[in-house]
Design a protein around this motif. Structure first.
Motif, PDB file in Angstrom:
ATOM      1  N   TYR C  98     102.065  56.427 -42.776  1.00  0.00           N
ATOM      2  CA  TYR C  98     101.684  57.762 -42.323  1.00  0.00           C
ATOM      3  C   TYR C  98     101.653  57.819 -40.799  1.00  0.00           C
ATOM      4  O   TYR C  98     101.957  58.836 -40.185  1.00  0.00           O
ATOM      5  CB  TYR C  98     100.305  58.047 -42.916  1.00  0.00           C
ATOM      6  CG  TYR C  98      99.566  59.256 -42.418  1.00  0.00           C
ATOM      7  CD1 TYR C  98      99.657  60.459 -43.088  1.00  0.00           C
ATOM      8  CD2 TYR C  98      98.750  59.178 -41.299  1.00  0.00           C
ATOM      9  CE1 TYR C  98      98.955  61.565 -42.648  1.00  0.00           C
ATOM     10  CE2 TYR C  98      98.044  60.274 -40.855  1.00  0.00           C
ATOM     11  CZ  TYR C  98      98.150  61.467 -41.537  1.00  0.00           C
ATOM     12  OH  TYR C  98      97.447  62.547 -41.098  1.00  0.00           O
ATOM     13  N   SER C 102     102.670  60.652 -36.939  1.00  0.00           N
ATOM     14  CA  SER C 102     101.465  61.176 -36.318  1.00  0.00           C
ATOM     15  C   SER C 102     101.244  60.544 -34.952  1.00  0.00           C
ATOM     16  O   SER C 102     100.917  61.227 -33.974  1.00  0.00           O
ATOM     17  CB  SER C 102     100.284  60.906 -37.246  1.00  0.00           C
ATOM     18  OG  SER C 102      99.108  61.411 -36.706  1.00  0.00           O
ATOM     19  N   MET C 354      93.521  62.390 -43.452  1.00  0.00           N
ATOM     20  CA  MET C 354      94.986  62.391 -43.389  1.00  0.00           C
ATOM     21  C   MET C 354      95.519  63.812 -43.480  1.00  0.00           C
ATOM     22  O   MET C 354      96.453  64.184 -42.775  1.00  0.00           O
ATOM     23  CB  MET C 354      95.550  61.566 -44.532  1.00  0.00           C
ATOM     24  CG  MET C 354      95.636  60.096 -44.259  1.00  0.00           C
ATOM     25  SD  MET C 354      96.537  59.377 -45.628  1.00  0.00           S
ATOM     26  CE  MET C 354      96.606  57.688 -45.127  1.00  0.00           C
ATOM     27  N   CYS C 358      97.856  65.944 -40.778  1.00  0.00           N
ATOM     28  CA  CYS C 358      99.061  66.752 -40.997  1.00  0.00           C
ATOM     29  C   CYS C 358      98.917  68.103 -40.301  1.00  0.00           C
ATOM     30  O   CYS C 358      99.866  68.600 -39.676  1.00  0.00           O
ATOM     31  CB  CYS C 358      99.295  66.976 -42.486  1.00  0.00           C
ATOM     32  SG  CYS C 358      99.671  65.482 -43.374  1.00  0.00           S
ATOM     33  N   MET C 459     104.441  61.594 -44.148  1.00  0.00           N
ATOM     34  CA  MET C 459     102.993  61.737 -44.100  1.00  0.00           C
ATOM     35  C   MET C 459     102.451  62.212 -45.441  1.00  0.00           C
ATOM     36  O   MET C 459     101.349  61.838 -45.844  1.00  0.00           O
ATOM     37  CB  MET C 459     102.599  62.725 -43.007  1.00  0.00           C
ATOM     38  CG  MET C 459     102.883  62.188 -41.615  1.00  0.00           C
ATOM     39  SD  MET C 459     102.690  63.426 -40.349  1.00  0.00           S
ATOM     40  CE  MET C 459     100.947  63.311 -40.035  1.00  0.00           C
ATOM     41  N   LEU C 463      99.529  60.459 -48.063  1.00  0.00           N
ATOM     42  CA  LEU C 463      98.409  61.364 -48.322  1.00  0.00           C
ATOM     43  C   LEU C 463      98.231  61.572 -49.818  1.00  0.00           C
ATOM     44  O   LEU C 463      97.138  61.434 -50.364  1.00  0.00           O
ATOM     45  CB  LEU C 463      98.659  62.695 -47.608  1.00  0.00           C
ATOM     46  CG  LEU C 463      97.746  63.858 -47.954  1.00  0.00           C
ATOM     47  CD1 LEU C 463      96.322  63.528 -47.603  1.00  0.00           C
ATOM     48  CD2 LEU C 463      98.181  65.110 -47.226  1.00  0.00           C
TER      49      LEU C 463
END
Lengths: 503, 128, 497
Positions: C98, C102, C354, C358, C459, C463
């Motif tokens: 993830y 980010s 998480m 996003c 991502m 998640l």
């Protein structure tokens, strides 16, 4: 097919149906076919279950253990069978009606609507066939969550406010009170299985019995016992098919069904009768019966009036449980069926009126009976059943409840039931009278709203019949007919329920 | 009584340093001074360990083959590690202070807090 | 065979520790990311193997460098830390895939390889705290993880300068906590002459109830309490979680406090023993009220937050209260509840933070305002947020329900029914702050038009893996419940003399 497998199917079919509905969402006709087929197959499976269990086939299945010692398990007993039959059977009728209503009103998000509906039915099946309180509680909560998008379907501020009350009360009571009661029961008795005669006898005593019962009764918010009844009128922002099936049948009946289950299989009616733990509940239920009826009289909005009427009628079932006698339990359980048919008819009619004329207030419905005779006819029959007049099914449940009250020498309760019936007359029948006998104040708006087909030249005294779409009119007629049939076949239900009290 | 106090003098020093360091951390608004206080606080602990390990009359723990009385070496080793940790903490803390000075233009806690609160109020306003 | 099964305990910690400096050398963010991911997954697999070899009550004892305990450092794994190892490495393994997108968004290019270095150091430190059986070694690992955490929190300064002051506060409070911890360990060492936890426990039994031991206990509880944000020592937590980069928040919220709770359990039950902890009545008179206050204060403050990350941070303060509440019951069910909640809270908070990551990626903001209409704009992210929120409330079929169930059961077993009612009452507060977001996301019109801007798959997959875990372990809690039950009874049994 074994009975156990059929039990699993009752959960599986609507769940698979929900997935299929999601997949066929782009094609409305296909999607609606899927809904209807799923409903039909589910009802057939439940009927087969009825056949198998009456043949004496054992039906119990442990799905899996959620935590050590507490399984998710299904089994069949008469009360659950009855609730399962009512919910799955009326789902078919309601699906037909939904199609007419949703299309007639051009509602949005129809796929989401049908998916949530299927999930709600799946959880209603889970509640009906739960073998222990733990399983029941889980499906109870799933039912709350899956109906939230239905209640807030319109997505406007009203819907949001209604949804907030709906979630707040139902989640609040179930987690805040019911969960504590369930864990308490588990800690005290070491089991949560629904057992004939109850599991708490000898495990809890003294003032703890009424306290635990109170945690359960107020914790089961879906039973709408006052003061936790506000969610039911708030949920009326939902489209009418939702009000009809969920808030007249599945959700509220899940509530009172749970009340019955708790009284019969967790406490045991003998235990309740001996300890007198449910005495207070009789008065709370009686108060709810009368107070809700009085509030209903003040409501001009038809759905709000029906909602309060539901609050009042639900407490009949609670009353049956609280009396803790065999007749009370039978009467209360029967009320689950009778009220389901009566109330769904009334809601169907309210929806049909809305689809045809977009009217929601009773004061606007003057003279409508002559325009929509079938709808109003069905409404009349449904109302009679709710009031409890023969030859409608509703007469029987009241009869047994009164017998139960007489058995325990609660004369006041008999009076309460009689007064309540009178109040029912006072708030349900004026609409019928207004619709049939008063002349329309102004036929113009009707003609307009019905559209170009209306003939403005038609004589005022005999307006042209302008019913809602066929799919909206047939279902109430069908359920109204059901009310009538139930009167003559109540004996069958009595025999189905008999094992509840003779064990 | 006096005997008791005197024979535990190492503990009194440790306690004094500890309290002094802790007080500086809590009461000073200057970020660098806070780190100084933190250091004093940590050093007091180093002293505590080392003084515990001291054996009266013992020497440095170097094995010579002869039977000898020597101090417990383990606390020394532990404190070596703790000193490393302390240095790293101080370095990081000072680096943070430098960065704070760059963006806030101050190393006084009150100024920074005021600036943060102003930003927070803006956030709340923006979210309405 | 290259891997020797017997060396797994040390590899669990050493792999990330060695990989961390390598990340600096790699310089390029993407390469560092790849290495970090490989290492985290390796650790995760090792943790699974370790847990499966202790899940029937066995104990793995590994002597570091061949020096036999109690003189040498011992790595000692039983069901308790086996479970915690699994949580840390599992979350690490999920956070890293993830992280790439980010981090690329929130941290400048030149810092990225350093970020992964810090991440691995923190990761290895947390694993080390968990796995070690040596009290001082625990301190060293605690500081390795804390120091790298301060740096990672400060890296949020690229977005919001308040990350710096948050990190500074965290540093001061964390160091004070760590120093308290060292004082406690030193005092115990003065009394027992040992640093090995099992050895200490045995020697303490012969020493009896000395004042020094009590003081040591006090220093240790306060020191660890600072690290785990035990109310009222939680003041560093909300700011640190709010301004840290999204990945860091997601990772820390689901691991760092859990490790501190584990350390607390280890010292209270294994080292000092239940009877000692009970005789001085910290459990009833300190933990119980503090836990209850944390539950209510945390949730109440959460309701009024406009920044969603801060809201969840306060919710974490409340959730830590639940864990301490389980400890304060001092029975098997209570400790089981704590350990289950340790696991479950990692899953739910990980998923929630998480999801906010996003949102941060797409909108650059996580205020309540930015959540408007997100149900339409980022349907998958919001659905995950709702699932995590339901879990936080404790709705059946989510992990939160299992935690609540055991907590209430433990309270009623002790006969403390008012506590049971308080537990459910505080989860109703969670309904309020979760539902506030749900209403804004689904009933308000989107700010920037109804255009969809869903987060990238890289991502969404991690998640949703966490969300799926939230649901799976809520539906079938056999695994968590049985491991936690075993771990709880191991803790309560103390150390066999």
């Amino acid at each position: 097919m074994t009975a156990s497998f059929a039990l699993c199917l009752t959960l599986l079919i609507p769940s698979v149906g929900a997935v299929l509905i999601a997949l066929t969402g782009r094609n409305p006709n296909l999607r609606e076919t899927v809904t209807l087929v799923t409903a039909g197959v589910l009802f057939i499976v439940v009927l087969m279950l009825l056949k198998m269990t009456s043949d004496g086939a054992p039906a119990a299945v442990i799905l899996w253990y959620m935590v050590p010692g507490l399984p998710l398990a299904l089994s069949i007993e008469p009360l659950g069978m009855l609730f399962g039959l009512v919910a799955s059977g009326l789902w078919i009728v309601n699906s037909v009606y939904s199609i007419g209503y949703m299309r007639g009103n051009n509602e949005g998000h129809q796929t989401r609507f049908y998916i949530c509906f299927a999930v709600a039915i799946a959880s209603a099946m889970g509640i009906a066939f739960a073998a222990n309180m733990f399983t029941l509680f889980i499906f109870y909560e799933v039912l709350t969550l899956s109906t939230y998008p239905l209640v807030t379907h319109k997505g406007n501020d009203d819907a949001r406010r209604g949804g907030r009350i709906y979630m707040g009360i139902l989640i609040g009571t179930s987690i805040g009170l019911q969960l504590v009661a369930i864990v308490w029961t588990y800690v005290a008795s070491g089991t949560l299985d629904f057992t004939a005669g109850g599991i708490l006898s000898g495990k809890v005593d003294g003032p703890m019995v009424p306290l635990l019962l109170a945690l359960y009764m107020f914790g089961i918010g879906k039973a709408a016992l006052m003061p936790f009844h506000r969610w039911l009128p708030a949920a009326m922002v939902a489209p009418t098919p939702v009000s009809a099936l969920l808030h007249a049948v599945a959700v509220v009946k899940a509530g009172v069904f749970t009340v019955m289950k708790v009284a019969v299989y967790i406490f045991g009616i003998d235990f309740l009768a001996q300890t007198g733990g449910a005495d207070w509940l009789i008065w709370v239920a009686a108060f709810t019966v009368l107070a809700a009826s009085l509030v209903a009289m003040t409501k001009d909005n038809l759905k709000a009036r029906l909602a309060y009427s539901t609050v009042s009628q639900l407490s009949y079932v609670v009353l049956g449980a609280a009396l803790a006698t065999s007749m009370g339990v039978i009467g209360g359980s029967m009320q689950i069926v009778m009220h389901a048919f009566g109330k769904i008819t009334l809601f169907f009619c309210a929806g049909a009126i809305y689809v045809a004329t977009h009217k929601t207030e009773i004061s606007q419905m003057t003279g409508l009976g002559r325009v929509m005779p079938f709808t109003f006819g069905a409404f009349f029959i449904g109302a009679l059943s709710i009031i409890g007049l023969p030859p409608m099914g509703g007469a029987w449940s009241k009869w047994y409840l009164m017998l139960g009250a007489a058995e325990t020498h609660h004369v006041i309760i008999i009076i309460v039931l009689m007064v309540s019936s009178l109040l029912n007359v006072a708030y349900l029948l004026p609409l019928v009278a207004r619709g049939f006998f008063l002349p329309a104040e102004d036929s113009e708006p009707i003609a307009q709203s019905v559209g170009a087909a209306a003939n403005p030249q038609a004589p005022r005294q005999r307006p042209k019949i302008q019913e809602a779409p066929l799919l909206c009119v047939l279902p109430p007629c069908f359920t109204a007919f059901g009310c009538l049939v139930l009167f003559f076949y109540a004996d069958y239900i009595y025999r189905l329920l008999e094992p509840l009290v003779t064990q | 009584m006096f005997q008791f106090i005197a024979s535990h003098y190492n503990y009194w020093i440790v306690i004094f340093l500890m309290m002094a360091g802790f007080y500086i951390v809590v009461s000073r608004g200057n970020l660098v001074k806070k780190i100084v206080g933190l250091n004093i606080f940590q050093v007091s602990v180093f002293l505590l360990y080392i003084s515990i390990g001291k054996v009266a009359g013992g020497t440095a723990p170097i094995l010579t083959g002869k039977p000898e009385l020597f101090s417990n070496p383990l606390p020394h080793v532990l404190i070596l590690t703790a000193i490393v940790v302390g240095v790293a903490t101080t370095a990081l803390g000072l680096a943070l202070v430098v960065r704070i000075r760059e963006v806030y233009g101050s190393i006084e806690e009150a100024d920074i807090q005021a600036a943060n609160e102003a930003m927070e109020q803006e956030d709340v306003k923006a979210a309405q | 065979m290259i891997f020797q099964f017997a060396q797994l305990p040390v590899l669990e910690v050493v792999l990330p520790l060695i990989a961390a400096p390598l990340c600096v050398l790699l310089r390029r963010g993407n390469w560092a990311w790849l290495l970090a991911m490989a290492v985290c997954w390796a650790s995760f697999i090792i943790a699974i193997i370790l847990l499966t070899s202790v899940d029937e009550g066995q104990i793995i004892s590994y002597a570091l460098g061949g020096w036999a305990p109690p003189l040498g450092i011992e790595y000692r794994i039983d069901a308790v830390n086996g479970l915690v190892l699994l949580i840390i490495s599992g979350i690490g393994a999920l956070v890293l895939p993830y992280a790439r997108t980010s981090v690329a968004e929130e941290i400048p290019e030149q810092h990225r390889s350093l970020f992964y270095t810090c991440f691995l150091l923190c990761f290895s430190g947390l694993l080390g705290v968990t796995i070690t059986g040596d009290a001082f070694n625990l301190f060293v690992f605690l500081e390795i993880s804390s120091l790298s955490t301060y740096i990672m929190v400060a890296m949020g300064a690229a977005r919001d300068r308040r990350a710096l002051s948050a990190s500074y506060t965290y540093l001061i409070m964390g160091t004070v906590g760590a120093t308290f911890f060292v004082i406690g360990v030193g005092l115990i060492y003065a009394v027992t002459g040992s640093l090995n936890m099992v050895d200490i426990a045995q020697r303490l039994e012969t020493v009896g109830d000395l004042r020094t031991v009590r003081v040591a206990y006090g220093f240790l509880v306060v020191g660890i309490g600072l690290k785990l944000a035990m109310f009222p020592m939680h003041l560093w937590l909300p700011n640190a979680y709010t301004y840290a980069p999204s990945v860091v928040t997601a990772f820390l919220a689901s691991t760092a406090t859990k490790v501190a709770v584990y350390a607390l359990l280890r010292f209270m039950f294994t080292v000092f023993g239940l009877s000692f902890s009970l005789t001085i009545e910290t459990l009833t008179f300190l933990f119980l009220p503090l836990a209850l206050i944390a539950m209510f204060a945390g949730s109440t403050v959460a309701i009024f937050q406009v920044n969603m990350k801060r809201m969840l941070a306060y919710s974490s303060v409340a959730q830590i209260g639940y864990m301490l509440l389980g400890v304060s019951f001092a029975n098997v069910t209570g400790l089981t509840a704590t350990l289950i909640h340790l696991f479950n809270h990692a899953l739910m908070k990980g998923a929630l933070f998480m999801a906010l990551g996003c949102v941060m990626l797409r909108l650059g903001d996580v205020s309540i305002k930015s959540m408007r209409g997100l149900g339409k704009r980022m349907p998958w992210t919001m659905a995950a947020f709702v699932a995590g929120g339901l879990s936080l409330i404790g709705v059946p079929l989510t992990v939160g329900f299992i935690s609540k169930w055991y907590l209430i059961e433990a309270a009623l077993e002790r006969g403390w029914w008012p506590v049971a009612i308080l537990v459910v009452a505080s989860s109703l507060l969670a309904v309020i702050y979760v539902w506030r977001v749900v209403e804004v996301a689904y009933f308000r019109e989107p700010e920037g038009g109804p255009r969809r801007c869903e987060a990238p798959l890289s991502m969404l997959v991690p998640l949703w893996t966490l969300v799926a875990a939230n649901l799976y372990f809520g539906i079938d809690a056999e695994f968590t419940a049985s491991v936690a039950q075993l771990a709880a009874s191991e803790l309560l049994a103390g150390v066999m003399p």
